[in-house]
Write an enzyme that holds these catalytic residues in place. Structure first.
Site, PDB file in Angstrom:
ATOM      1  N   CYS A  66      -7.701  29.183 -11.872  1.00 19.92           N
ATOM      2  CA  CYS A  66      -8.527  28.662 -12.965  1.00 19.92           C
ATOM      3  C   CYS A  66      -7.604  28.258 -14.106  1.00 19.92           C
ATOM      4  CB  CYS A  66      -9.506  29.744 -13.432  1.00 19.92           C
ATOM      5  SG  CYS A  66     -10.514  29.244 -14.841  1.00 19.92           S
ATOM      6  N   HIS A 107     -17.380  26.997  -9.004  1.00 23.66           N
ATOM      7  CA  HIS A 107     -16.445  27.585  -9.968  1.00 23.66           C
ATOM      8  C   HIS A 107     -16.710  27.019 -11.372  1.00 23.66           C
ATOM      9  CE1 HIS A 107     -12.428  29.187 -11.272  1.00 23.66           C
ATOM     10  NE2 HIS A 107     -12.611  28.230 -12.176  1.00 23.66           N
ATOM     11  N   GLU A 108     -16.854  25.703 -11.454  1.00 25.21           N
ATOM     12  CA  GLU A 108     -17.081  25.072 -12.763  1.00 25.21           C
ATOM     13  C   GLU A 108     -18.481  25.386 -13.290  1.00 25.21           C
ATOM     14  OE1 GLU A 108     -14.507  24.130 -14.058  1.00 25.21           O
ATOM     15  OE2 GLU A 108     -13.267  23.852 -12.280  1.00 25.21           O
ATOM     16  N   HIS A 119     -18.614  28.509 -15.125  1.00 21.95           N
ATOM     17  CA  HIS A 119     -18.158  28.395 -16.514  1.00 21.95           C
ATOM     18  C   HIS A 119     -19.324  28.034 -17.438  1.00 21.95           C
ATOM     19  CE1 HIS A 119     -13.842  28.970 -16.365  1.00 21.95           C
ATOM     20  NE2 HIS A 119     -13.707  28.123 -15.364  1.00 21.95           N
TER      21      HIS A 119
HETATM   22 CO    CO Z   1     -12.059  27.849 -14.164  1.00 21.13          CO
END
Ligand code: CO
Length: 326
Positions: free
Chosen positions: A236, A278-279, A282
């Site tokens: 990341c 993954h994004e 966030h």
């Molecule tokens: Co990340």
């Protein structure tokens, strides 16, 4: 790396039911893909038409079980390894609730309990809509130049507003975020990672300008997860040099808006689904180590502590969060 999978322990409150976790290893999809770089040899996708809402519901149920069914989310008293702030958990649960109403009975859950949970979920969802109506977001604002912020910057845990104005400023944000992403050797980037707390993320599976395709997703929502899951080694940009295994659903179906505000839906598989999730995390204030097994998280513990110390040194403020562990 595969041998670890059999012993994987994932905290239930974060993941679907145990049965849903009993996922077969997927040949050809393994742990050597890093979200920071394209490793095309390791990219492959596997077809799975077996998409289902069951995982979501399982997640919803186990989350509530862990939280004592309370909508106010009592603090965890089980010594469990949790890095999510209560607010983040709340959002996470609301998110799950929005998806979890396709009620499907489960062998270890009483039906009345299920209905009570569904009702709570609905009320929580209403609350979330009310909050949004009370503080509508205006045009996106930011100042150039943008740079990637690092864990444990609190903006990585802040609420990300829905985008409602699709103007030139938003397009400028997209353009600059792609610049930052390519410059830092990433394949994906979310707005909160450049300190802009809005629901926008972008990626390019090839990670190189002029190669591959650029994807921009505004206000994305996952509407289906595959039962099939797999483990990848992730990195990341907000955790430089740290990498460890994270287990996630293999495929997802997503609804979102483009940079002009036009709605679209897309099914993502394998590598793209991995980057997207993954994004997307966030945007929910969830960071990759929140999803790691205790073993995987331990493997990057010294690095996490270094980042926490560096934050304190640079800001003169106490780190807003610190990982527990030994
Ligand atoms: Co990340």
């Amino acid at each position: 790396m595969n041998s670890a999978r059999a012993k994987v322990h994932v905290p239930l409150w974060r993941y679907p039911s145990v049965s849903a976790m009993a996922t077969a290893a997927v040949p050809g999809l393994n742990s050597n893909v890093n979200l920071r770089r394209t490793n095309s040899g390791a990219i492959s996708s596997s077809s799975s038409s077996n998409m289902s809402l069951n995982l979501t519901l399982g997640n919803f149920i186990s989350t509530y079980k862990q939280n004592g069914l309370g909508s106010e989310l009592p603090k965890r008293g089980n010594g469990g390894k949790s890095c999510l702030a209560a607010g983040v958990r709340g959002r996470f649960i609301r998110e799950q609730n929005g998806l979890g109403l396709g009620l499907n009975n489960r062998d270890n859950e009483g039906e009345s309990l299920l209905l009570a949970q569904a009702r709570r979920g609905f009320l929580t969802e209403l609350q979330s809509l009310k909050e949004e109506a009370e503080s509508p977001s205006g045009p996106v604002e930011f100042e150039s130049p943008l740079g990637v912020i690092l864990y444990p910057d609190p903006r990585l845990r802040a609420k990300n507003k829905r985008i409602t104005v699709f103007d030139e400023k938003l397009q400028a944000l997209v353009a600059e975020m792609f610049d930052v992403m390519y410059k830092t050797d990433g394949v994906g980037l979310s707005a909160p990672q450049v300190g802009v707390n809005v629901q926008m993320m972008l990626y390019n599976p090839e990670g190189e300008r002029g190669k591959g395709q650029e994807y921009v997703l505004v206000n994305p929502k996952i509407v289906k997860y595959s039962k099939q899951r797999d483990v990848f080694r992730e990195g990341c940009l907000s955790f430089p040099k740290l990498e460890a295994d994270v287990e996630r659903p293999l495929n997802v179906r997503v609804e979102a808006q483009d940079v002009k505000g036009k709605k679209f839906a897309i099914s993502l598989r394998g590598w793209q689904a991995r980057i997207f999730q993954h994004e997307y995390d966030h945007l929910e204030g969830i960071l990759f180590h929140d999803r790691m097994t205790p073993e995987a998280a331990n493997s990057i513990l010294p690095g996490l502590r270094q980042l926490e110390d560096a934050y304190e040194k640079a800001s003169g403020l106490p780190a807003p969060e610190r990982v527990k562990g030994n």
